[in-house]
Design an enzyme around this catalytic site. Structure first.
Site, mmCIF file in Angstrom:
data_model
loop_
_atom_site.group_PDB
_atom_site.id
_atom_site.type_symbol
_atom_site.label_atom_id
_atom_site.label_comp_id
_atom_site.label_asym_id
_atom_site.label_seq_id
_atom_site.Cartn_x
_atom_site.Cartn_y
_atom_site.Cartn_z
ATOM 1 N N ASN A 24 35.699 -33.802 -39.593
ATOM 2 C CA ASN A 24 34.054 -33.853 -39.630
ATOM 3 C C ASN A 24 33.389 -33.473 -38.435
ATOM 4 O O ASN A 24 32.408 -33.356 -38.378
ATOM 5 C CB ASN A 24 33.762 -35.465 -39.631
ATOM 6 C CG ASN A 24 34.409 -35.922 -40.958
ATOM 7 O OD1 ASN A 24 33.874 -35.356 -42.058
ATOM 8 N ND2 ASN A 24 35.027 -36.872 -40.971
ATOM 9 N N ARG A 31 24.311 -33.508 -37.816
ATOM 10 C CA ARG A 31 24.328 -34.809 -38.246
ATOM 11 C C ARG A 31 24.763 -35.934 -37.147
ATOM 12 O O ARG A 31 25.308 -35.624 -36.202
ATOM 13 C CB ARG A 31 25.378 -35.448 -39.341
ATOM 14 C CG ARG A 31 25.268 -34.373 -40.629
ATOM 15 C CD ARG A 31 24.637 -35.220 -41.576
ATOM 16 N NE ARG A 31 24.746 -34.399 -42.779
ATOM 17 C CZ ARG A 31 24.464 -33.231 -43.244
ATOM 18 N NH1 ARG A 31 23.614 -32.724 -42.410
ATOM 19 N NH2 ARG A 31 24.429 -32.601 -44.575
ATOM 20 N N ALA A 90 39.116 -39.016 -36.258
ATOM 21 C CA ALA A 90 39.421 -40.211 -37.053
ATOM 22 C C ALA A 90 40.975 -40.396 -37.024
ATOM 23 O O ALA A 90 41.641 -41.506 -37.119
ATOM 24 C CB ALA A 90 38.833 -40.626 -38.359
ATOM 25 N N GLU A 111 44.012 -35.196 -24.646
ATOM 26 C CA GLU A 111 43.106 -36.048 -25.719
ATOM 27 C C GLU A 111 41.703 -36.023 -25.321
ATOM 28 O O GLU A 111 41.468 -36.620 -24.262
ATOM 29 C CB GLU A 111 43.871 -37.215 -25.972
ATOM 30 C CG GLU A 111 43.110 -38.110 -27.134
ATOM 31 C CD GLU A 111 43.385 -39.557 -27.247
ATOM 32 O OE1 GLU A 111 44.585 -39.750 -26.696
ATOM 33 O OE2 GLU A 111 43.038 -40.156 -28.111
ATOM 34 N N HIS A 113 37.536 -37.168 -26.447
ATOM 35 C CA HIS A 113 36.539 -37.755 -27.385
ATOM 36 C C HIS A 113 35.177 -37.872 -26.957
ATOM 37 O O HIS A 113 35.104 -37.788 -25.754
ATOM 38 C CB HIS A 113 36.965 -39.331 -27.617
ATOM 39 C CG HIS A 113 38.257 -39.612 -28.104
ATOM 40 N ND1 HIS A 113 38.527 -39.119 -29.550
ATOM 41 C CD2 HIS A 113 39.426 -39.694 -27.684
ATOM 42 C CE1 HIS A 113 39.846 -39.165 -29.730
ATOM 43 N NE2 HIS A 113 40.463 -39.602 -28.653
ATOM 44 N N ARG A 120 33.275 -48.754 -28.992
ATOM 45 C CA ARG A 120 32.933 -48.688 -30.078
ATOM 46 C C ARG A 120 33.699 -49.754 -30.997
ATOM 47 O O ARG A 120 34.337 -50.752 -30.422
ATOM 48 C CB ARG A 120 33.257 -47.434 -30.885
ATOM 49 C CG ARG A 120 32.138 -46.296 -29.877
ATOM 50 C CD ARG A 120 32.268 -45.070 -30.515
ATOM 51 N NE ARG A 120 31.821 -44.934 -31.888
ATOM 52 C CZ ARG A 120 31.864 -43.982 -32.879
ATOM 53 N NH1 ARG A 120 32.548 -42.791 -32.447
ATOM 54 N NH2 ARG A 120 31.221 -43.910 -33.931
HETATM 55 O O1 CA2 Z 1 34.200 -39.764 -30.200
HETATM 56 C C1 CA2 Z 1 34.846 -38.622 -30.621
HETATM 57 O O2 CA2 Z 1 35.047 -37.355 -30.162
HETATM 58 C C2 CA2 Z 1 35.877 -39.062 -32.123
HETATM 59 O O3 CA2 Z 1 36.843 -38.552 -32.129
HETATM 60 C C3 CA2 Z 1 34.930 -38.503 -33.130
HETATM 61 C C4 CA2 Z 1 35.496 -38.973 -34.518
HETATM 62 C C5 CA2 Z 1 35.950 -40.665 -34.688
HETATM 63 O O4 CA2 Z 1 36.481 -40.904 -35.914
HETATM 64 C C6 CA2 Z 1 36.531 -41.235 -33.148
HETATM 65 O O5 CA2 Z 1 36.715 -42.505 -33.275
HETATM 66 C C7 CA2 Z 1 35.757 -40.735 -31.984
HETATM 67 C C8 CA2 Z 1 34.557 -38.682 -35.615
HETATM 68 C C9 CA2 Z 1 34.050 -37.281 -35.669
HETATM 69 C C10 CA2 Z 1 32.936 -37.462 -36.481
HETATM 70 O O6 CA2 Z 1 32.309 -36.040 -36.198
HETATM 71 C C11 CA2 Z 1 30.853 -36.118 -36.636
HETATM 72 C C12 CA2 Z 1 29.946 -35.192 -36.209
HETATM 73 C C13 CA2 Z 1 28.708 -35.083 -36.559
HETATM 74 C C14 CA2 Z 1 28.308 -36.129 -37.776
HETATM 75 C C15 CA2 Z 1 29.239 -36.733 -38.213
HETATM 76 C C16 CA2 Z 1 30.408 -36.932 -37.765
#
Ligand code: CA2
Length: 158
Positions: A24, A31, A90, A111, A113, A120
């Site tokens: 994603n 988004r 994720a 790593e 984020h 969260r």
């Molecule tokens: O905070 C982060 O970088 C995460 O790795 C992002 C993941 C999430 O599942 C982790 O818990 C934390 C989600 C990435 C989703 O990216 C998107 C970007 C734009 C719109 C929707 C989702």
């Protein structure tokens, strides 16, 4: 007359780093900018290459929404890169396969984020990667990647 190749010295990098983006993250900037920021993945990748140049490091980025593809890419990195910066998305919270791949190739890994995963939902608080990573940067938006790259290079330089 001697021909001097001015391009060559700037292209001889000390280290090569793979930046891996998980599921994603291709949607970044398109988004949910409130959680993940306004920068697109292409903008982050371009800045990582520029930062790499200033650190004398080659940076190659790759994004996939597929766990097995990420595992294959980590395996291939063994022959081409000195370290990994990874935002496994994720899969951070679910993937023992990605953790095992990083352990297997024995490349120092940082790593990262965008969001602070500890502020969260509880299911984001556990990372399968944290205990095999050199370290973790979480919560600084796109800067988490830049700080992660700098930290990895400092680690590689010893
Ligand atoms: O905070 C982060 O970088 C995460 O790795 C992002 C993941 C999430 O599942 C982790 O818990 C934390 C989600 C990435 C989703 O990216 C998107 C970007 C734009 C719109 C929707 C989702």
């Amino acid at each position: 007359m001697a021909i001097v190749d001015v391009a060559t010295p700037s292209e001889s990098h000390e280290f090569s780093v793979l930046v891996l983006h998980g599921p994603n993250l291709n949607l970044l900037g398109l988004r949910e900018p409130g959680i993940y920021g306004a920068a697109t993945l292409a903008q982050i990748d371009a800045r990582l290459v520029e930062l790499g140049k200033s650190l004398n490091v080659r940076v190659q980025s790759f994004q996939s929404n597929h766990e097995g593809v990420l595992v294959d890419t980590i395996h291939a990195a063994r022959d081409t890169h000195h370290g990994i910066v990874i935002n496994a998305g994720a899969y951070t919270h679910t993937s023992i396969a990605i953790r095992d791949a990083i352990s297997a190739v024995q490349l120092p890994t940082v790593e990262v984020h965008l969001s602070n995963i500890y502020k969260r939902e509880e299911f984001r608080h556990h990372s399968h990667l944290a205990s095999i990573a050199v370290g973790q940067v979480s919560g600084f938006g796109a800067s988490s990647y830049y700080l992660g790259l700098q930290a990895l290079v400092a680690h590689l330089e010893g």
